[in-house]
Design a protein around this motif. Structure first.
Motif, PDB file in Angstrom:
ATOM      1  N   LEU A 188      56.480  -9.553 -31.919  1.00 45.62           N
ATOM      2  CA  LEU A 188      56.535  -8.561 -30.853  1.00 45.62           C
ATOM      3  C   LEU A 188      57.926  -8.583 -30.232  1.00 45.62           C
ATOM      4  CD1 LEU A 188      54.731  -6.602 -28.967  1.00 45.62           C
ATOM      5  CD2 LEU A 188      54.844  -8.515 -27.362  1.00 45.62           C
ATOM      6  N   GLU A 189      58.683  -7.500 -30.415  1.00 41.25           N
ATOM      7  CA  GLU A 189      60.000  -7.394 -29.790  1.00 41.25           C
ATOM      8  C   GLU A 189      59.816  -6.936 -28.349  1.00 41.25           C
ATOM      9  OE1 GLU A 189      64.446  -5.531 -30.585  1.00 41.25           O
ATOM     10  OE2 GLU A 189      62.736  -4.799 -31.757  1.00 41.25           O
ATOM     11  N   VAL A 190      60.169  -7.783 -27.414  1.00 47.58           N
ATOM     12  CA  VAL A 190      59.886  -7.529 -26.002  1.00 47.58           C
ATOM     13  C   VAL A 190      60.834  -6.469 -25.444  1.00 47.58           C
ATOM     14  CG1 VAL A 190      59.878  -8.544 -23.683  1.00 47.58           C
ATOM     15  CG2 VAL A 190      58.913  -9.810 -25.628  1.00 47.58           C
ATOM     16  N   ALA A 191      60.240  -5.474 -24.768  1.00 45.97           N
ATOM     17  CA  ALA A 191      61.012  -4.419 -24.126  1.00 45.97           C
ATOM     18  C   ALA A 191      60.890  -4.459 -22.607  1.00 45.97           C
ATOM     19  CB  ALA A 191      60.554  -3.048 -24.641  1.00 45.97           C
ATOM     20  N   GLU A 192      59.828  -5.065 -22.098  1.00 44.55           N
ATOM     21  CA  GLU A 192      59.581  -5.062 -20.654  1.00 44.55           C
ATOM     22  C   GLU A 192      58.901  -6.360 -20.244  1.00 44.55           C
ATOM     23  OE1 GLU A 192      57.092  -2.411 -17.318  1.00 44.55           O
ATOM     24  OE2 GLU A 192      56.853  -2.021 -19.466  1.00 44.55           O
ATOM     25  N   GLU A 193      59.386  -6.939 -19.150  1.00 48.53           N
ATOM     26  CA  GLU A 193      58.763  -8.118 -18.543  1.00 48.53           C
ATOM     27  C   GLU A 193      58.241  -7.742 -17.163  1.00 48.53           C
ATOM     28  OE1 GLU A 193      60.741 -12.028 -18.828  1.00 48.53           O
ATOM     29  OE2 GLU A 193      62.329 -10.960 -19.903  1.00 48.53           O
ATOM     30  N   LEU A 194      56.949  -7.920 -16.941  1.00 51.05           N
ATOM     31  CA  LEU A 194      56.352  -7.599 -15.660  1.00 51.05           C
ATOM     32  C   LEU A 194      56.563  -8.741 -14.667  1.00 51.05           C
ATOM     33  CD1 LEU A 194      52.941  -6.078 -16.818  1.00 51.05           C
ATOM     34  CD2 LEU A 194      55.133  -4.925 -16.501  1.00 51.05           C
ATOM     35  N   ASP A 195      56.685  -8.387 -13.399  1.00 55.92           N
ATOM     36  CA  ASP A 195      56.805  -9.409 -12.359  1.00 55.92           C
ATOM     37  C   ASP A 195      55.463 -10.085 -12.090  1.00 55.92           C
ATOM     38  OD1 ASP A 195      59.529  -8.921 -11.958  1.00 55.92           O
ATOM     39  OD2 ASP A 195      59.130  -7.309 -10.532  1.00 55.92           O
ATOM     40  N   HIS A 196      54.388  -9.346 -12.317  1.00 56.28           N
ATOM     41  CA  HIS A 196      53.035  -9.871 -12.110  1.00 56.28           C
ATOM     42  C   HIS A 196      52.198  -9.538 -13.332  1.00 56.28           C
ATOM     43  CE1 HIS A 196      54.105 -10.487  -7.888  1.00 56.28           C
ATOM     44  NE2 HIS A 196      54.570  -9.257  -7.883  1.00 56.28           N
ATOM     45  N   TRP A 197      51.373 -10.481 -13.759  1.00 57.62           N
ATOM     46  CA  TRP A 197      50.526 -10.233 -14.919  1.00 57.62           C
ATOM     47  C   TRP A 197      49.184 -10.927 -14.702  1.00 57.62           C
ATOM     48  CZ3 TRP A 197      54.851 -13.256 -14.782  1.00 57.62           C
ATOM     49  CH2 TRP A 197      54.751 -14.598 -15.193  1.00 57.62           C
ATOM     50  N   PRO A 198      48.152 -10.506 -15.435  1.00 57.20           N
ATOM     51  CA  PRO A 198      46.789 -10.947 -15.125  1.00 57.20           C
ATOM     52  C   PRO A 198      46.563 -12.448 -15.101  1.00 57.20           C
ATOM     53  CG  PRO A 198      46.713  -9.045 -16.564  1.00 57.20           C
ATOM     54  CD  PRO A 198      48.157  -9.439 -16.462  1.00 57.20           C
ATOM     55  N   GLU A 199      47.192 -13.207 -16.010  1.00 57.11           N
ATOM     56  CA  GLU A 199      46.902 -14.633 -16.108  1.00 57.11           C
ATOM     57  C   GLU A 199      48.072 -15.507 -15.668  1.00 57.11           C
ATOM     58  OE1 GLU A 199      45.157 -15.656 -19.879  1.00 57.11           O
ATOM     59  OE2 GLU A 199      43.745 -13.972 -19.820  1.00 57.11           O
ATOM     60  N   GLN A 200      48.898 -15.004 -14.766  1.00 55.13           N
ATOM     61  CA  GLN A 200      50.070 -15.774 -14.372  1.00 55.13           C
ATOM     62  C   GLN A 200      49.717 -17.031 -13.588  1.00 55.13           C
ATOM     63  OE1 GLN A 200      51.445 -12.365 -11.481  1.00 55.13           O
ATOM     64  NE2 GLN A 200      52.723 -14.149 -11.143  1.00 55.13           N
ATOM     65  N   ASP A 201      48.521 -17.076 -13.012  1.00 55.65           N
ATOM     66  CA  ASP A 201      48.114 -18.286 -12.304  1.00 55.65           C
ATOM     67  C   ASP A 201      47.832 -19.449 -13.247  1.00 55.65           C
ATOM     68  OD1 ASP A 201      48.339 -17.017  -9.875  1.00 55.65           O
ATOM     69  OD2 ASP A 201      46.211 -16.528  -9.715  1.00 55.65           O
ATOM     70  N   THR A 202      47.500 -19.142 -14.489  1.00 52.48           N
ATOM     71  CA  THR A 202      47.197 -20.194 -15.466  1.00 52.48           C
ATOM     72  C   THR A 202      48.189 -20.250 -16.626  1.00 52.48           C
ATOM     73  OG1 THR A 202      45.671 -18.670 -16.590  1.00 52.48           O
ATOM     74  CG2 THR A 202      44.727 -20.197 -14.983  1.00 52.48           C
TER      75      THR A 202
END
Length: 203
Positions: free
Chosen positions: A116-130
Motif C-alpha cells: 500500500l503506497e501511502v498518500a494520506e495520514e490521518l491525525d485521528h484513526w479508529p484504533e489509535q488508542d491501541t
C-alpha cells in the motif's frame, strides 16, 4: 475532514468474517512511502503489551473484497489511506496465539498481504488508542518484525520497488534471526499467482 475522521469506527466482532473451510481469512498490507532522497520507508503499528511492531491486518469480511479489507485495516490500525497494488505480496498460513499447539486448521488463518503506497495520514484513526504507528527503514523493520512471514512480505515489497536498486538489499540489512519458538507464528508461504498488470485501487 475533522467530522469525517471522527465518524470513523473500527469494525468489531466476527459476524461477517470470511472462512475457507476452517481457516479464518485475513487481509493486510505493508504501507510504504519513498522519501525525497529515494529511500523506502515502511509503516508499522504497535500493539498493547508488546515491544515489537506489526503490519496492519485483520479479518476479511463478507461485504468487501480482499483489497477493501486490506485498505480498511490500514485505515483502522494505522490511520493511512493510499493506493493498493492488487498483486499480492504473498499468501501465508499462520496460527493465532491461542492455537499454537494444535494441528487442526481451526484457529489458523490464511492471510493475503499487499503493498500500500501511502498518500494520506490521518491525525485521528479508529484504533489509535491501541495501535501507535511508526515509520521505519527496511533495516529497522527486519529487526522489529514479530514473525518471519512479515519479513518475507517486506522482502517481496522491496524486490518490487525500483528505488531499491540503490538501497541495501534485504539480505544485507537483515539481522541474525533470534531463537524463536518454532511454533510461534509458524506459517507456510503459498505462492500466489502473479499478474502482469499493476491494477490499483484508491482507498
Amino acid at each position: 475532514m475533522a467530522s469525517e475522521t471522527k465518524a470513523l469506527v473500527a469494525r468489531k466482532g466476527r459476524l461477517r468474517q470470511r472462512y475457507d473451510n476452517e481457516y479464518r481469512l485475513v487481509a493486510g498490507c505493508v504501507p510504504y512511502r519513498v522519501t525525497t532522497d529515494g529511500q523506502p520507508e515502511v509503516l508499522m503499528v504497535s500493539t498493547p503489551n508488546r515491544d515489537d511492531l506489526v503490519f496492519p491486518k485483520g479479518g476479511w469480511e463478507d461485504d468487501e473484497d480482499v483489497y477493501e479489507a486490506a485498505c480498511r485495516e490500514a485505515l483502522e490500525e494505522a490511520g493511512v489511506r493510499g493506493t493498493i497494488n492488487r498483486t499480492t505480496l504473498g499468501l501465508w498460513v499462520f496460527r493465532s496465539k491461542s492455537s499454537q499447539d494444535s494441528d487442526s486448521p481451526r484457529g489458523a488463518c490464511k492471510g493475503y498481504i499487499f503493498a500500500l503506497e501511502v498518500a494520506e495520514e490521518l491525525d485521528h484513526w479508529p484504533e489509535q488508542d491501541t495501535h501507535g504507528r511508526q515509520w521505519v527503514s527496511p533495516a529497522d523493520a527486519y529487526r522489529l518484525c514479530r514473525y518471519e512471514w512479515m519479513r518475507e512480505a517486506l522482502s517481496a515489497l522491496l524486490d518490487r520497488l525500483p528505488v531499491i536498486c540503490h538501497c541495501q538489499t534485504p539480505e544485507k540489512v537483515k539481522p541474525t534471526a533470534p531463537n524463536l519458538n518454532e511454533r510461534a507464528g509458524m506459517y507456510m508461504m503459498m505462492k500466489a499467482a502473479a499478474t502482469a498488470d499493476r491494477a490499483v485501487a484508491l482507498c
